[in-house]
Scaffold this active site. Structure first.
Site, PDB file in Angstrom:
ATOM      1  N   ASN A 110      50.621  25.211  17.074  1.00 21.06           N
ATOM      2  CA  ASN A 110      50.933  24.565  15.888  1.00 21.06           C
ATOM      3  C   ASN A 110      49.576  24.683  15.066  1.00 21.06           C
ATOM      4  OD1 ASN A 110      49.682  22.997  17.979  1.00 21.06           O
ATOM      5  ND2 ASN A 110      50.281  20.934  17.182  1.00 21.06           N
ATOM      6  N   CYS A 150      49.992  17.085  17.462  1.00 21.44           N
ATOM      7  CA  CYS A 150      49.518  16.367  18.805  1.00 21.44           C
ATOM      8  C   CYS A 150      49.277  14.960  18.265  1.00 21.44           C
ATOM      9  CB  CYS A 150      48.765  17.041  19.641  1.00 21.44           C
ATOM     10  SG  CYS A 150      47.054  17.173  18.806  1.00 21.44           S
ATOM     11  N   GLU A 179      43.860  19.518  26.774  1.00 20.12           N
ATOM     12  CA  GLU A 179      44.484  18.603  25.463  1.00 20.12           C
ATOM     13  C   GLU A 179      45.684  18.559  25.208  1.00 20.12           C
ATOM     14  OE1 GLU A 179      41.930  17.506  23.609  1.00 20.12           O
ATOM     15  OE2 GLU A 179      40.309  18.285  24.275  1.00 20.12           O
ATOM     16  N   GLU A 235      37.009  18.204  22.688  1.00 20.56           N
ATOM     17  CA  GLU A 235      36.722  19.187  22.116  1.00 20.56           C
ATOM     18  C   GLU A 235      35.998  18.815  20.704  1.00 20.56           C
ATOM     19  OE1 GLU A 235      40.613  21.248  21.675  1.00 20.56           O
ATOM     20  OE2 GLU A 235      39.438  22.839  22.991  1.00 20.56           O
TER      21      GLU A 235
HETATM   22  P1  NAD Z   1      53.142  24.660  25.937  1.00 21.64           P
HETATM   23  O1  NAD Z   1      52.448  23.952  26.955  1.00 21.64           O
HETATM   24  O2  NAD Z   1      54.609  25.208  26.025  1.00 21.64           O
HETATM   25  O3  NAD Z   1      52.298  26.116  25.789  1.00 21.64           O
HETATM   26  C1  NAD Z   1      50.987  26.048  25.360  1.00 21.64           C
HETATM   27  C2  NAD Z   1      50.302  27.354  25.899  1.00 21.64           C
HETATM   28  O4  NAD Z   1      50.515  27.696  27.412  1.00 21.64           O
HETATM   29  C3  NAD Z   1      51.107  28.772  25.353  1.00 21.64           C
HETATM   30  O5  NAD Z   1      50.077  29.670  24.838  1.00 21.64           O
HETATM   31  C4  NAD Z   1      51.995  29.230  26.625  1.00 21.64           C
HETATM   32  O6  NAD Z   1      51.974  30.504  26.588  1.00 21.64           O
HETATM   33  C5  NAD Z   1      50.947  28.799  27.913  1.00 21.64           C
HETATM   34  N1  NAD Z   1      51.875  28.544  28.975  1.00 21.64           N
HETATM   35  C6  NAD Z   1      53.240  28.193  29.124  1.00 21.64           C
HETATM   36  N2  NAD Z   1      53.424  27.907  30.475  1.00 21.64           N
HETATM   37  C7  NAD Z   1      52.199  28.076  31.200  1.00 21.64           C
HETATM   38  C8  NAD Z   1      51.807  28.185  32.445  1.00 21.64           C
HETATM   39  N3  NAD Z   1      52.616  27.958  33.607  1.00 21.64           N
HETATM   40  N4  NAD Z   1      50.613  28.585  32.817  1.00 21.64           N
HETATM   41  C9  NAD Z   1      49.603  28.664  32.005  1.00 21.64           C
HETATM   42  N5  NAD Z   1      49.922  28.948  30.589  1.00 21.64           N
HETATM   43  C10 NAD Z   1      51.245  28.579  30.212  1.00 21.64           C
HETATM   44  O7  NAD Z   1      53.100  23.875  24.393  1.00 21.64           O
HETATM   45  P2  NAD Z   1      53.377  24.370  22.995  1.00 21.64           P
HETATM   46  O8  NAD Z   1      54.769  24.176  22.798  1.00 21.64           O
HETATM   47  O9  NAD Z   1      52.627  25.679  22.682  1.00 21.64           O
HETATM   48  O10 NAD Z   1      52.528  23.329  22.423  1.00 21.64           O
HETATM   49  C11 NAD Z   1      53.122  21.910  21.873  1.00 21.64           C
HETATM   50  C12 NAD Z   1      52.532  21.084  22.859  1.00 21.64           C
HETATM   51  O11 NAD Z   1      51.161  21.182  22.653  1.00 21.64           O
HETATM   52  C13 NAD Z   1      52.754  19.670  22.310  1.00 21.64           C
HETATM   53  O12 NAD Z   1      53.083  18.737  23.444  1.00 21.64           O
HETATM   54  C14 NAD Z   1      51.482  19.141  21.604  1.00 21.64           C
HETATM   55  O13 NAD Z   1      51.607  17.602  21.551  1.00 21.64           O
HETATM   56  C15 NAD Z   1      50.386  19.765  22.572  1.00 21.64           C
HETATM   57  N6  NAD Z   1      49.228  19.989  21.575  1.00 21.64           N
HETATM   58  C16 NAD Z   1      48.091  19.175  22.084  1.00 21.64           C
HETATM   59  C17 NAD Z   1      46.908  19.383  21.292  1.00 21.64           C
HETATM   60  C18 NAD Z   1      45.648  18.342  21.447  1.00 21.64           C
HETATM   61  O14 NAD Z   1      44.702  18.741  21.018  1.00 21.64           O
HETATM   62  N7  NAD Z   1      46.111  17.442  22.303  1.00 21.64           N
HETATM   63  C19 NAD Z   1      46.993  20.148  20.229  1.00 21.64           C
HETATM   64  C20 NAD Z   1      48.199  20.656  19.961  1.00 21.64           C
HETATM   65  C21 NAD Z   1      49.148  20.825  20.578  1.00 21.64           C
END
Ligand code: NAD
Length: 493
Positions: free
Chosen positions: A155, A286, A252, A464
């Site tokens: 995002n 997020c 995060e 972070e």
């Molecule tokens: P996601 O968990 O689907 O994927 C995040 C990353 O993890 C991607 O690069 C993906 O390829 C990788 N990934 C997927 N499965 C994995 C595994 N089993 N092992 C290791 N890596 C793996 O999340 P998303 O859909 O990309 O992002 C949305 C989520 O991220 C929302 O829940 C949002 O709240 C959260 N988010 C948190 C923050 C924060 O700073 N707290 C910031 C942005 C987004």
């Protein structure tokens, strides 16, 4: 929307395809046209990148390159981002679906500011002298960890690249970075800038791909740390995989943040703040304030003003300067968000505005949803308690400070929150009582490199940004020097 771009991984200072030769395609959420082809990397590519990063760490980066050198490279990278702001903002909008207004005003500048901030801090990473009794000098040296892995969500791709790599590099670590497969373009573009700016080979490595790359990083025995941004569900998997070969972990994760409006607030500001809180990046934030709590006595007036402004939000193509909300990241994600909306309606929640695809034929090929607001959300509707990650707000009413705090904390998440009141003592009391990593008072979504970002509860751990991120990327070495000329004391003969 134009020519398809082709990207390679950036490993050991070289631009390389995946060793398997496999590729993936990323599509533009605005119209679902193909945007870029990039490597579908695997274990072999991750191993290569980790070896390159280890060699760079052992031979050059942490030893030969001094803090001023590291600082200069980070500053030059920041300047390169600023010089290319138009191209980067456009690409970020096409890749993520967010509006060009957002990427120009927020994403590129925030990323550049973050590289600059850690360029400034690189020369201020200090240890301590500990006052131990006796003829002793005790030093606590602050040293880099080694090779750090990073896995990012889709995002805010440019911002995450800066948030994770800038403090890691400033402190003398080397990095293997995985962008999200849903929006990798600007990260792979910035790899070229990193090369041109002159980061030594292997210092920073970018490996494109899907979860196989993330898994390989989380499990890798030679990584000193993994920094993850993504969902709670994936975060759990990353933390347990990382635990097999123990390494530092920061998570995060997601949120369901409360935005609390007291009757004694500045009403116009609170209404504007609640728009920012929920509809920036189409709610795919997020930190989104997706639970809006309004105090009884102003509930009707607030909602009337709010809904009339929500109805005016122009949903449009990512490169439309007049649009205020763009597209959701993929058709699947849009269906997921629509599912929350449909279930909420079925459960009896009151739909105040939105809830459907815009009529504009220009948007028919993209993943658009109108900004949506629900009131009277029953407890069984998951829209009110789970992270939707889309432009869907749940509004609740409350009466008094105590109830506001109880409702705000009634969640397993703890990422962010906000309080709107002109009463300073009340604001501080409520801020202290809320269980969240950020509490904004009379504002929402103020994020900058100077201030720490991270979660309480299931929203994660570690911080972070700010000077605190330097601690996440360093370790302490205790050096104890005994210079007492008297005979060494021992219990042994
Ligand atoms: P996601 O968990 O689907 O994927 C995040 C990353 O993890 C991607 O690069 C993906 O390829 C990788 N990934 C997927 N499965 C994995 C595994 N089993 N092992 C290791 N890596 C793996 O999340 P998303 O859909 O990309 O992002 C949305 C989520 O991220 C929302 O829940 C949002 O709240 C959260 N988010 C948190 C923050 C924060 O700073 N707290 C910031 C942005 C987004």
């Amino acid at each position: 929307m134009g020519d398809v771009r082709h990207y390679h991984n950036y490993i050991n200072g070289q631009f390389l395809p995946a060793q398997s030769g496999e590729t993936m395609v990323t599509r533009s959420p605005g119209d679902n046209s193909d945007l870029a082809v990039f490597p579908r990397s695997g274990q072999a590519d991750v191993d290569h990148a980790v070896q390159a990063a280890q060699a760079a760490f052992d031979t050059e980066w942490s030893k030969v390159h001094s803090a001023p050198d590291r600082s200069k490279l980070l500053r030059n990278l920041a300047q390169t981002l600023r010089d290319n702001i138009n191209d980067l903002a456009e690409l970020e909008s096409l890749d993520t679906g967010k509006t060009i207004t957002e990427t120009q005003l927020i994403d590129v500048l925030q990323a550049a500011d973050t590289f600059e901030f850690y360029a400034d801090l690189a020369g201020h990473i200090q240890g301590e002298v500990i006052p131990v009794p006796g003829d002793v000098v005790n030093l606590a040296l602050r040293e880099p960890l080694g090779v750090c892995g990073a896995i990012a969500a889709w995002n805010f791709p440019l911002m995450f690249l800066a948030w994770k790599t800038a403090p890691a590099l400033a402190t003398g670590n080397t990095v293997v970075y995985k962008p999200s497969e849903l929006a990798p373009s600007t990260t792979l573009e910035v790899a070229r800038y990193m090369h041109e700016v002159g980061f030594p080979k292997g210092t920073i490595n970018i490996v494109g791909g899907a979860l196989e790359v993330g898994q390989a990083l989380a499990e890798h025995p030679d990584l000193a740390k993994i920094s993850f941004t993504g969902s709670v569900e994936t975060g759990r998997k990353v933390a347990s995989a990382a635990g097999l070969t123990p390494k530092r972990v920061t998570l995060e994760l997601g949120g369901k943040s409360p935005n609390i409006v007291f009757a004694d607030c500045h009403l116009d500001n609170a209404v504007s703040g609640a728009l920012n809180a929920m509809f920036l990046n189409a709610g795919q934030v997020c930190l989104a304030g997706s639970r809006l709590y309004i105090e009884d006595s102003i509930y009707d007036e607030f909602l009337e003003r709010y809904i009339s402004r929500v109805a005016k939000i122009k949903v449009g193509l990512p490169l439309d300067w007049d649009a205020r909300m763009g597209a959701l990241i993929t058709p699947e994600h849009k269906r997921r968000v629509q599912g929350f909306v449909d279930r909420a309606v079925q459960a009896g929640a009151k739909l105040l505005v939105g809830g459907k695809t815009p009529d504009d034929p220009e948007l028919s090929r993209g993943n658009y949803l109108l900004p949506t607001v629900f009131a009277d959300v029953p407890p069984e509707a998951d829209v009110g308690c789970n992270e939707v990650f889309g432009p869907v707000l749940s509004v609740f009413r409350f009466s008094g400070e105590e109830e506001a705090i109880r409702l705000a904390n009634d969640t397993s998440y703890g990422l962010a929150s906000a309080i709107w009141t002109e009463n300073g003592s009340k604001a501080l009391r409520v801020a202290k009582a809320i269980q969240a990593g950020t509490v904004w008072i009379n504002t929402y979504l103020r994020v900058n490199p100077y201030s720490p970002h991270g979660g309480y509860k299931r929203s994660g751990f570690g911080r972070e940004l700010s000077h605190l991120a330097l601690e996440e990327f360093t370790q302490i070495k205790n050096v104890y020097i005994d210079h007492d000329p008297a005979e060494f004391l021992t219990i042994f003969e």
